[in-house]
Design a protein around this motif. Structure first.
Motif, PDB file in Angstrom:
ATOM      1  N   GLY A  21      48.980  17.140 -13.129  1.00  0.00           N
ATOM      2  CA  GLY A  21      48.569  15.750 -12.938  1.00  0.00           C
ATOM      3  C   GLY A  21      47.224  15.651 -12.234  1.00  0.00           C
ATOM      4  O   GLY A  21      46.372  14.847 -12.605  1.00  0.00           O
ATOM      5  N   GLY A  22      47.027  16.475 -11.219  1.00  0.00           N
ATOM      6  CA  GLY A  22      45.756  16.485 -10.505  1.00  0.00           C
ATOM      7  C   GLY A  22      44.610  16.948 -11.382  1.00  0.00           C
ATOM      8  O   GLY A  22      43.516  16.387 -11.346  1.00  0.00           O
ATOM      9  N   TRP A  56      44.514  16.693 -14.674  1.00  0.00           N
ATOM     10  CA  TRP A  56      44.277  15.609 -15.636  1.00  0.00           C
ATOM     11  C   TRP A  56      43.423  14.517 -15.009  1.00  0.00           C
ATOM     12  O   TRP A  56      42.466  14.030 -15.601  1.00  0.00           O
ATOM     13  CB  TRP A  56      45.619  15.045 -16.111  1.00  0.00           C
ATOM     14  N   TRP A  57      43.765  14.126 -13.775  1.00  0.00           N
ATOM     15  CA  TRP A  57      43.009  13.094 -13.072  1.00  0.00           C
ATOM     16  C   TRP A  57      41.563  13.548 -12.856  1.00  0.00           C
ATOM     17  O   TRP A  57      40.614  12.781 -13.056  1.00  0.00           O
ATOM     18  CB  TRP A  57      43.679  12.796 -11.733  1.00  0.00           C
ATOM     19  N   GLN A  94      39.556  13.398 -16.076  1.00  0.00           N
ATOM     20  CA  GLN A  94      39.190  12.023 -16.418  1.00  0.00           C
ATOM     21  C   GLN A  94      37.985  11.568 -15.608  1.00  0.00           C
ATOM     22  O   GLN A  94      37.087  10.911 -16.123  1.00  0.00           O
ATOM     23  CB  GLN A  94      40.379  11.076 -16.165  1.00  0.00           C
ATOM     24  N   ARG A  95      37.958  11.903 -14.345  1.00  0.00           N
ATOM     25  CA  ARG A  95      36.854  11.474 -13.485  1.00  0.00           C
ATOM     26  C   ARG A  95      35.569  12.224 -13.797  1.00  0.00           C
ATOM     27  O   ARG A  95      34.491  11.666 -13.764  1.00  0.00           O
ATOM     28  CB  ARG A  95      37.209  11.650 -11.998  1.00  0.00           C
TER      29      ARG A  95
END
Length: 170
Positions: free
Chosen positions: A45-46, A48-49, A52-53
């Motif tokens: 999840g981290g 992926w985040w 995205q950024r």
């Protein structure tokens, strides 16, 4: 939340529930696997985040760095050419022309060949008038080679004529 992330959460919860019940029944293996699952899910999840950024930041950085050069680059035969239009003449960068012609010679020789039709831009780059380059290509040795004819046609069709039409409309 997209459908893949939703399914991943549901599957993770099912696995966590099964492992939680197994730990209640006395097995410490379930707690270890549950902890590893939670850490892996957090890492994914981290990541992926972060991706995205960074893609947003990369796009913003590309726009900021290339914004000043927007619309000033052209390409011929895989070589990027810098083109400037000052309102009177269209200018082509000399080093780019040398790369297209596959020649190694000093910029001074290229400038001497285009007497009165060259200048240095703000960055000190040798710029040649496109009409003078076309005239040179029409009279140079090897002018009948298909590649030279294609280059001359490219300079006329994609650089010189559009600039003339823009001036006529203005």
């Amino acid at each position: 939340m997209n459908s893949r992330a939703g399914w991943a959460v549901v599957i993770g919860l099912v696995i966590a529930t099964v492992l939680g019940w197994s730990s209640l029944l006395g097995s410490h293996l379930g707690i270890s696997v549950l902890l590893i699952t939670v850490v892996c899910a957090g890492a994914v999840g981290g990541l992926w985040w972060l991706l995205q950024r960074t893609s947003d930041a990369r796009a913003a950085l590309r726009e900021k760095l290339a914004g000043a050069d927007e619309g000033q680059h052209h390409e011929f035969d895989g070589v990027t050419l810098r083109v400037e239009d000052d309102g009177r003449h269209v200018w082509l960068d000399g080093p780019g022309l040398l790369r297209v012609l596959r020649r190694r010679e000093p910029e001074e020789a290229l400038a001497a060949r285009h007497t009165g039709a060259w200048r240095r831009n703000e960055q000190g780059l040798l710029m040649l008038r496109v009409d003078a380059v076309i005239a040179y290509l029409a009279s140079m040795p090897g002018r009948d080679e298909p590649r030279m004819q294609k280059l001359r046609r490219y300079l006329e069709r994609d650089l010189l004529y559009p600039a003339q039409r823009r001036r006529e409309r203005a």
